[in-house]
Design an enzyme around this catalytic site. Structure first.
Site, PDB file in Angstrom:
ATOM      1  N   HIS A  91       0.919  -1.122  -0.021  1.00  0.00           N
ATOM      2  CA  HIS A  91      -0.018   0.078   0.087  1.00  0.00           C
ATOM      3  C   HIS A  91       0.942   1.308  -0.055  1.00  0.00           C
ATOM      4  O   HIS A  91       0.421   2.441  -0.238  1.00  0.00           O
ATOM      5  CB  HIS A  91      -0.883  -0.163   1.171  1.00  0.00           C
ATOM      6  CG  HIS A  91      -1.838  -1.168   1.442  1.00  0.00           C
ATOM      7  ND1 HIS A  91      -1.323  -2.655   1.353  1.00  0.00           N
ATOM      8  CD2 HIS A  91      -3.044  -1.292   1.380  1.00  0.00           C
ATOM      9  CE1 HIS A  91      -2.612  -3.233   1.573  1.00  0.00           C
ATOM     10  NE2 HIS A  91      -3.533  -2.551   1.291  1.00  0.00           N
TER      11      HIS A  91
ATOM     12  N   TYR B 233      -9.280  -6.974 -11.023  1.00  0.00           N
ATOM     13  CA  TYR B 233     -10.259  -6.236 -10.701  1.00  0.00           C
ATOM     14  C   TYR B 233     -11.106  -5.620 -11.963  1.00  0.00           C
ATOM     15  O   TYR B 233     -10.495  -5.455 -13.005  1.00  0.00           O
ATOM     16  CB  TYR B 233      -9.792  -5.005  -9.788  1.00  0.00           C
ATOM     17  CG  TYR B 233      -9.296  -5.280  -8.540  1.00  0.00           C
ATOM     18  CD1 TYR B 233     -10.131  -5.535  -7.337  1.00  0.00           C
ATOM     19  CD2 TYR B 233      -8.034  -5.575  -8.403  1.00  0.00           C
ATOM     20  CE1 TYR B 233      -9.709  -6.109  -6.091  1.00  0.00           C
ATOM     21  CE2 TYR B 233      -7.187  -5.946  -7.430  1.00  0.00           C
ATOM     22  CZ  TYR B 233      -8.176  -6.255  -6.267  1.00  0.00           C
ATOM     23  OH  TYR B 233      -7.564  -6.702  -4.895  1.00  0.00           O
TER      24      TYR B 233
ATOM     25  N   LYS C 114      -6.842 -13.529  -7.635  1.00  0.00           N
ATOM     26  CA  LYS C 114      -7.124 -12.555  -6.221  1.00  0.00           C
ATOM     27  C   LYS C 114      -8.242 -11.655  -6.833  1.00  0.00           C
ATOM     28  O   LYS C 114      -8.006 -10.809  -7.857  1.00  0.00           O
ATOM     29  CB  LYS C 114      -6.014 -11.833  -5.899  1.00  0.00           C
ATOM     30  CG  LYS C 114      -6.591 -10.861  -4.663  1.00  0.00           C
ATOM     31  CD  LYS C 114      -5.418  -9.966  -3.977  1.00  0.00           C
ATOM     32  CE  LYS C 114      -5.945  -8.831  -3.126  1.00  0.00           C
ATOM     33  NZ  LYS C 114      -4.930  -8.347  -2.522  1.00  0.00           N
TER      34      LYS C 114
ATOM     35  N   GLY D 100     -10.210  -5.040   0.341  1.00  0.00           N
ATOM     36  CA  GLY D 100     -11.191  -3.752  -0.025  1.00  0.00           C
ATOM     37  C   GLY D 100     -10.961  -2.879   1.027  1.00  0.00           C
ATOM     38  O   GLY D 100     -10.125  -2.987   2.048  1.00  0.00           O
TER      39      GLY D 100
END
Length: 267
Positions: free
Chosen positions: A27, A146, A177, A203
């Site tokens: 992150h 995604y 994933k 999320g």
């Protein structure tokens, strides 16, 4: 599958259960040194203490998280990046190679693809080149898949998520994933359309611990292979204890109630 890839997969997937608990720590590139990952060595120490199978991070912080003592943990090096400061945050670009990752001791590599983004074609091309190199070196690939773009009205829609999982599968990923679709039946359809292990993403941080553990338990019930979750774990007040409860569900088949009892906290 080569014996080398099999051995590496067993460092990130429990060979007895066929499931995995991965904690992404990538992150910092996207949003900066947020709470929970400022001190990478402390974070990894807590994650290992809780029983996670693998951590996932960018190449430059591998040295920061290496402890040189204690139980080993699988290492997945993330090859894709973008930042929240960009006008195009969904456009991921490769910032590391398979060969670099292997020199750093990686057991696997990961790539991120946002289907539906204007730069989808480039991200798919990147993934194709990564999986080709990974085959040559016998290293597993985790694909974060995604659906994010102007044509996507609901990225959690089961058909959309199933499409994402299948793209990752078809382009050579060893683990895929994707977001959890919200219920057992719909996620079972996602898993059924993918012949490699499917793990759920985390999320945004969930409101309750019980809700988080229920999501994990339901995904396992649907045939999922575990989780790849960051903030809901490393930003918990006690990541090691939470991971013990997650391990009980994923690898020991314990109920959510039993896991909550282990934590000894409210909802």
């Amino acid at each position: 599958m080569t014996i080398g890839k099999s051995i590496r997969l067993e460092r990130i997937v429990n060979r007895d259960t066929g499931r995995t608990i991965i904690v992404p720590l990538d992150h910092g590139v996207t949003v900066g040194p947020i709470a929970g990952i400022a001190d990478m060595r402390e974070t990894v120490t807590n994650i290992v203490a809780g029983g996670a199978n693998a951590v996932l991070m960018h190449k430059g912080v591998v040295r920061c998280g290496h402890r040189a003592r204690g139980r080993d943990v699988g290492l997945i090096i993330h090859l894709s990046a973008s930042t929240s400061l960009s006008p195009f945050p969904n456009a991921k670009t490769l910032v590391c190679t398979v060969e670099e990752a292997m020199r750093l001791g990686a057991d696997a590599v990961s790539v991120h693809v946002n289907l539906g983004d204007a730069t989808e074609a480039r991200m798919l091309d990147d993934m194709g080149r990564v999986t080709a190199a990974a085959v040559s070196w016998g290293i597993p690939v985790l694909a974060m898949m995604y659906a994010r773009g102007p044509k996507i009205s609901n990225e959690f829609d089961a058909d959309v998520v199933a499409h994402c999982a299948r793209v990752g599968n078809e382009l050579g990923a060893d683990i895929v994933k994707v977001p959890y679709t919200g219920d057992v039946d719909s996620f079972a359809k996602v898993v059924a359309g993918c012949c490699v292990p499917v793990v759920i993403a985390g999320g945004p941080k969930t409101d309750t611990t019980r809700g988080f553990l229920t999501m994990i338990s339901d995904s396992i019930m649907a045939g999922g292979a575990g989780l790849s979750v960051g903030r809901n774990i490393f930003q918990d007040p006690d990541p090691a204890k939470l991971l013990e409860a997650v391990t009980a569900i994923v690898h020991e088949g314990k109920s959510v109630d039993a896991a909550m009892a282990m934590l000894g906290r409210g909802e």
